[in-house]
Scaffold this motif. Sequence first.
Motif, PDB file in Angstrom:
ATOM      1  N   MET A 146       0.817  -1.210   0.000  1.00 23.71           N
ATOM      2  CA  MET A 146       0.000   0.000   0.000  1.00 23.71           C
ATOM      3  C   MET A 146       0.855   1.266   0.000  1.00 23.71           C
ATOM      4  O   MET A 146       1.950   1.274   0.562  1.00 23.71           O
ATOM      5  CB  MET A 146      -0.879   0.026   1.264  1.00 23.71           C
ATOM      6  CG  MET A 146      -1.939  -1.048   1.316  1.00 23.71           C
ATOM      7  SD  MET A 146      -2.865  -1.017   2.873  1.00 23.71           S
ATOM      8  CE  MET A 146      -1.841  -2.109   3.881  1.00 23.71           C
ATOM      9  N   GLY A 147       0.312   2.319  -0.588  1.00 24.42           N
ATOM     10  CA  GLY A 147       0.889   3.647  -0.478  1.00 24.42           C
ATOM     11  C   GLY A 147       0.401   4.292   0.814  1.00 24.42           C
ATOM     12  O   GLY A 147      -0.383   3.695   1.572  1.00 24.42           O
ATOM     13  N   ALA A 148       0.813   5.520   1.058  1.00 29.74           N
ATOM     14  CA  ALA A 148       0.479   6.208   2.313  1.00 29.74           C
ATOM     15  C   ALA A 148      -1.024   6.378   2.506  1.00 29.74           C
ATOM     16  O   ALA A 148      -1.543   6.116   3.602  1.00 29.74           O
ATOM     17  CB  ALA A 148       1.182   7.561   2.361  1.00 29.74           C
ATOM     18  N   LYS A 149      -1.734   6.806   1.487  1.00 32.63           N
ATOM     19  CA  LYS A 149      -3.179   7.034   1.637  1.00 32.63           C
ATOM     20  C   LYS A 149      -3.923   5.731   1.882  1.00 32.63           C
ATOM     21  O   LYS A 149      -4.817   5.666   2.724  1.00 32.63           O
ATOM     22  CB  LYS A 149      -3.731   7.757   0.408  1.00 32.63           C
ATOM     23  CG  LYS A 149      -3.287   9.201   0.337  1.00 32.63           C
ATOM     24  CD  LYS A 149      -3.837   9.912  -0.879  1.00 32.63           C
ATOM     25  CE  LYS A 149      -3.294  11.334  -0.905  1.00 32.63           C
ATOM     26  NZ  LYS A 149      -3.731  12.069  -2.072  1.00 32.63           N
ATOM     27  N   GLU A 150      -3.525   4.684   1.157  1.00 34.54           N
ATOM     28  CA  GLU A 150      -4.185   3.382   1.336  1.00 34.54           C
ATOM     29  C   GLU A 150      -3.916   2.834   2.742  1.00 34.54           C
ATOM     30  O   GLU A 150      -4.810   2.284   3.380  1.00 34.54           O
ATOM     31  CB  GLU A 150      -3.719   2.374   0.285  1.00 34.54           C
ATOM     32  CG  GLU A 150      -4.117   2.716  -1.141  1.00 34.54           C
ATOM     33  CD  GLU A 150      -3.146   3.670  -1.837  1.00 34.54           C
ATOM     34  OE1 GLU A 150      -3.473   4.115  -2.941  1.00 34.54           O
ATOM     35  OE2 GLU A 150      -2.078   4.015  -1.274  1.00 34.54           O
ATOM     36  N   TYR A 151      -2.682   2.993   3.197  1.00 35.01           N
ATOM     37  CA  TYR A 151      -2.337   2.484   4.527  1.00 35.01           C
ATOM     38  C   TYR A 151      -3.067   3.272   5.614  1.00 35.01           C
ATOM     39  O   TYR A 151      -3.548   2.694   6.587  1.00 35.01           O
ATOM     40  CB  TYR A 151      -0.825   2.517   4.751  1.00 35.01           C
ATOM     41  CG  TYR A 151      -0.426   1.983   6.107  1.00 35.01           C
ATOM     42  CD1 TYR A 151      -0.597   0.629   6.419  1.00 35.01           C
ATOM     43  CD2 TYR A 151       0.085   2.826   7.091  1.00 35.01           C
ATOM     44  CE1 TYR A 151      -0.260   0.142   7.665  1.00 35.01           C
ATOM     45  CE2 TYR A 151       0.431   2.339   8.339  1.00 35.01           C
ATOM     46  CZ  TYR A 151       0.255   0.997   8.626  1.00 35.01           C
ATOM     47  OH  TYR A 151       0.585   0.511   9.870  1.00 35.01           O
ATOM     48  N   THR A 152      -3.175   4.576   5.456  1.00 35.68           N
ATOM     49  CA  THR A 152      -3.904   5.393   6.427  1.00 35.68           C
ATOM     50  C   THR A 152      -5.349   4.916   6.530  1.00 35.68           C
ATOM     51  O   THR A 152      -5.874   4.721   7.633  1.00 35.68           O
ATOM     52  CB  THR A 152      -3.856   6.887   6.038  1.00 35.68           C
ATOM     53  OG1 THR A 152      -2.492   7.310   6.032  1.00 35.68           O
ATOM     54  CG2 THR A 152      -4.654   7.742   6.995  1.00 35.68           C
ATOM     55  N   LYS A 153      -5.986   4.698   5.386  1.00 37.07           N
ATOM     56  CA  LYS A 153      -7.370   4.207   5.367  1.00 37.07           C
ATOM     57  C   LYS A 153      -7.457   2.821   6.008  1.00 37.07           C
ATOM     58  O   LYS A 153      -8.368   2.543   6.793  1.00 37.07           O
ATOM     59  CB  LYS A 153      -7.897   4.170   3.934  1.00 37.07           C
ATOM     60  CG  LYS A 153      -9.333   3.737   3.831  1.00 37.07           C
ATOM     61  CD  LYS A 153      -9.831   3.759   2.404  1.00 37.07           C
ATOM     62  CE  LYS A 153     -11.272   3.303   2.364  1.00 37.07           C
ATOM     63  NZ  LYS A 153     -11.777   3.119   1.020  1.00 37.07           N
TER      64      LYS A 153
END
Length: 162
Positions: A146-153
Amino acid sequence: MALRTWASSTANALRLASATRPHFSPLSRCFSSVLDGLKYANSHEWVKHEGSVATIGITDHAQDHLGEVVFVELPDTGGSVTKATGFGAVESVKATSDVNSPISGEIVEVNTNLNKTPGLINSSPYEDGWMIKVKPSNPSELESLMGAKEYTKFCEEEDAAH
């Protein structure tokens, strides 16, 4: 009103402080940070791929849930890691957790500073608290992370479910 003004100025100051960091911009989620430019596994490890080497550690989210880290078990340089397989462990005042490798490859360096100062994982999970450096054997494995946004979600959804 004074509290709102203080909170607003504090938030602005924190954004300015993080904007001066040279490498990444953090995406805040509660008290944990997620850095742009890294890749993340759903088991809460991060990877920073630079040239032929990938640095691996546990995320700020993971260390926050673990609490104060008191011991780190690391592999030897020269060994190998396999994607989604454990390579070490982190012991905190709350629990002991296995650490999985998000990618496969040869271990080219181990952060031996963690042997004497395991708390670096808490104070600097993305910089001084890195765990191993790996020469990836299959760089395409990075694409499944995951990228940062996906991981945050992912973290928000995981926390909401608990």
